[in-house]
Design a protein around this motif. Sequence first.
Motif, short mmCIF file in Angstrom:
data_model
loop_
_atom_site.label_atom_id
_atom_site.label_comp_id
_atom_site.label_asym_id
_atom_site.label_seq_id
_atom_site.Cartn_x
_atom_site.Cartn_y
_atom_site.Cartn_z
N SER A 128 0.70 14.94 4.69
CA SER A 128 1.16 15.22 3.33
C SER A 128 2.68 15.25 3.26
CB SER A 128 0.58 16.55 2.85
OG SER A 128 1.06 16.88 1.56
N ALA A 129 3.30 15.89 4.26
CA ALA A 129 4.76 15.98 4.29
C ALA A 129 5.39 14.61 4.54
CB ALA A 129 5.19 16.97 5.36
N VAL A 130 4.81 13.83 5.45
CA VAL A 130 5.34 12.51 5.75
C VAL A 130 5.23 11.60 4.54
CG1 VAL A 130 5.02 10.43 7.13
CG2 VAL A 130 4.92 12.68 8.23
N ALA A 131 4.04 11.58 3.92
CA ALA A 131 3.82 10.70 2.77
C ALA A 131 4.74 11.04 1.60
CB ALA A 131 2.37 10.79 2.32
N GLY A 132 5.15 12.29 1.51
CA GLY A 132 6.02 12.70 0.42
C GLY A 132 7.50 12.63 0.74
N ALA A 133 7.87 12.19 1.94
CA ALA A 133 9.28 12.15 2.33
C ALA A 133 9.97 10.94 1.69
CB ALA A 133 9.39 12.07 3.85
N PRO A 134 11.04 11.14 0.93
CA PRO A 134 11.73 10.02 0.27
C PRO A 134 12.29 9.00 1.25
CG PRO A 134 12.43 12.14 -0.66
CD PRO A 134 11.65 12.46 0.58
N VAL A 135 12.59 9.42 2.49
CA VAL A 135 13.26 8.53 3.43
C VAL A 135 12.35 7.43 3.96
CG1 VAL A 135 14.92 10.27 4.17
CG2 VAL A 135 12.71 10.10 5.35
N MET A 195 0.83 -1.20 0.00
CA MET A 195 0.00 0.00 0.00
C MET A 195 0.87 1.25 0.00
SD MET A 195 -2.61 1.42 2.95
CE MET A 195 -4.00 0.39 2.52
N THR A 196 0.54 2.19 -0.88
CA THR A 196 1.23 3.48 -0.90
C THR A 196 0.65 4.37 0.19
OG1 THR A 196 1.61 3.29 -3.28
CG2 THR A 196 1.79 5.49 -2.29
N LEU A 197 1.51 5.00 0.94
CA LEU A 197 1.05 5.86 2.02
C LEU A 197 0.53 7.17 1.43
CD1 LEU A 197 1.04 5.38 5.07
CD2 LEU A 197 3.09 6.78 5.23
N SER A 198 -0.69 7.53 1.83
CA SER A 198 -1.29 8.78 1.41
C SER A 198 -1.84 9.49 2.63
CB SER A 198 -2.43 8.51 0.41
OG SER A 198 -3.52 7.85 1.06
N ILE A 199 -2.33 10.70 2.43
CA ILE A 199 -2.91 11.44 3.55
C ILE A 199 -4.06 10.64 4.16
CG2 ILE A 199 -4.19 13.52 4.19
CD1 ILE A 199 -2.65 15.01 2.03
N ASP A 200 -4.95 10.13 3.31
CA ASP A 200 -6.13 9.43 3.81
C ASP A 200 -5.77 8.12 4.51
OD1 ASP A 200 -7.84 11.41 2.96
OD2 ASP A 200 -8.27 10.45 1.04
N THR A 201 -4.85 7.34 3.94
CA THR A 201 -4.51 6.07 4.57
C THR A 201 -3.77 6.30 5.88
OG1 THR A 201 -2.47 5.92 3.24
CG2 THR A 201 -4.42 4.80 2.40
N LEU A 202 -2.94 7.32 5.94
CA LEU A 202 -2.19 7.60 7.16
C LEU A 202 -3.12 8.06 8.28
CD1 LEU A 202 0.62 7.64 8.37
CD2 LEU A 202 0.94 9.95 7.47
N LEU A 203 -4.10 8.90 7.95
CA LEU A 203 -4.99 9.44 8.98
C LEU A 203 -6.17 8.53 9.27
CD1 LEU A 203 -5.02 13.25 8.13
CD2 LEU A 203 -3.53 11.97 9.67
N ALA A 204 -6.32 7.44 8.52
CA ALA A 204 -7.40 6.49 8.81
C ALA A 204 -7.06 5.60 10.00
CB ALA A 204 -7.68 5.62 7.58
N GLY A 205 -5.78 5.44 10.29
CA GLY A 205 -5.36 4.57 11.37
C GLY A 205 -4.99 5.33 12.62
N PRO A 206 -5.34 4.81 13.81
CA PRO A 206 -4.96 5.49 15.06
C PRO A 206 -3.47 5.71 15.21
CG PRO A 206 -6.59 3.77 15.48
CD PRO A 206 -6.17 3.62 14.05
N ARG A 207 -2.65 4.74 14.79
CA ARG A 207 -1.20 4.91 14.93
C ARG A 207 -0.67 5.89 13.90
NH1 ARG A 207 -2.39 4.71 18.98
NH2 ARG A 207 -0.26 5.17 19.58
N GLY A 208 -1.29 5.93 12.72
CA GLY A 208 -0.88 6.93 11.72
C GLY A 208 -1.16 8.33 12.20
#
Length: 351
Positions: A127-134, A1-14
């Motif tokens: 948005s910043a986290v999902a776009g971070a190359p690291v 799964m590619t990390l996106s704003i929606d997938t990251l904020l859908a989870g409590p740990r995200g």
Amino acid sequence: MTLSIDTLLAGPRGRRLCLEVLRLVPDGPEARDAAWAVSWAAQALDENSGRMVSIAGDAASFTEPEVSPAEAAAALARVPIPELSEAFLFTALSLAVDLATYWQPPFGEDVLAATEDLRPVLERVASAVAGAPVIEWWGSGVELDTQAMVRWENSPASTRSPEELSAQWRNEQVAEETSFARQIGDVRLSGSWWSTPSFALPRSTRARGTAGPVGLTLVEDSWGWTSARVRPIAAPDGDVIEIDGPESWAALCRRHPFPVTASRRNVWGWATGREGMWVQPDWAAVAGEAAGVHLSVNGYLSTAGRVIDLGDLGASTVAGWGPDETFWFSPVEHSAPEQEWVRDGDTWTRA
């Protein structure tokens, strides 16, 4: 799964990861104001907030500040997003993992992070986290060439075969469900809260250079261990099931459902606010189709602690896993001698 704003904020740990990014910003007026606001707003939302104790002064004259989620959001919005280096994001991730609990109501900070008021603030962080190359490796499958097992302090290594352990897991789960079903009316009764295979199975994570395996640091509700034994392994042959998000977890539950309503109804109800039937994968059956099962970091952030709807089967959740952790259903071979590692502060180094 590619990390996106929606997938990251859908989870409590995200969501907690994004909140911790802002809380880790170096000290300054904006960071201090936000820390104060988040602390008091979370206190009001925390079902396990405890009691305020006055060390000095007149405790009777103290009135707890009333800070709303909207006010906390406004304070957080003034905090600049820091440079998202690999080390910085790994620290934020380790905090989000360590603060996971599935046997009680969520912490006030987790409740706060789930409010609509904080959504716009956390979106800019996501948005910043999902776009971070690291973080590219967060979405990758199991890295077979760099796996290592962690054995905490003086804990003994299991000498039983994975086949025996999986069979034992099922027998113990059946017995536990039967026992808890006799006390189904006790709303205070706690129980098992994890949804993992047997913890006695071989478990490993990828090693990342001199920092060692990520399993040294990415541990839910860690016990503060200061030493560990690390053993590089050769991953066994065979398929590895990838859990990269709620859809893959749901598919596994539907393919091999194991009802756990009796034992999990209270703990998962407290953790998620949901009442009803609960299911997890039948790991003894899963062991018959794969050599292992791996939870990616992205899968963890988007899935752990989240209610995963299974329709007529009820629901499930991921609990007790570490990000990037693989449970092995087949025997593993050691590929190098066991190493001793020690922790100094937040850093693990090879002894």
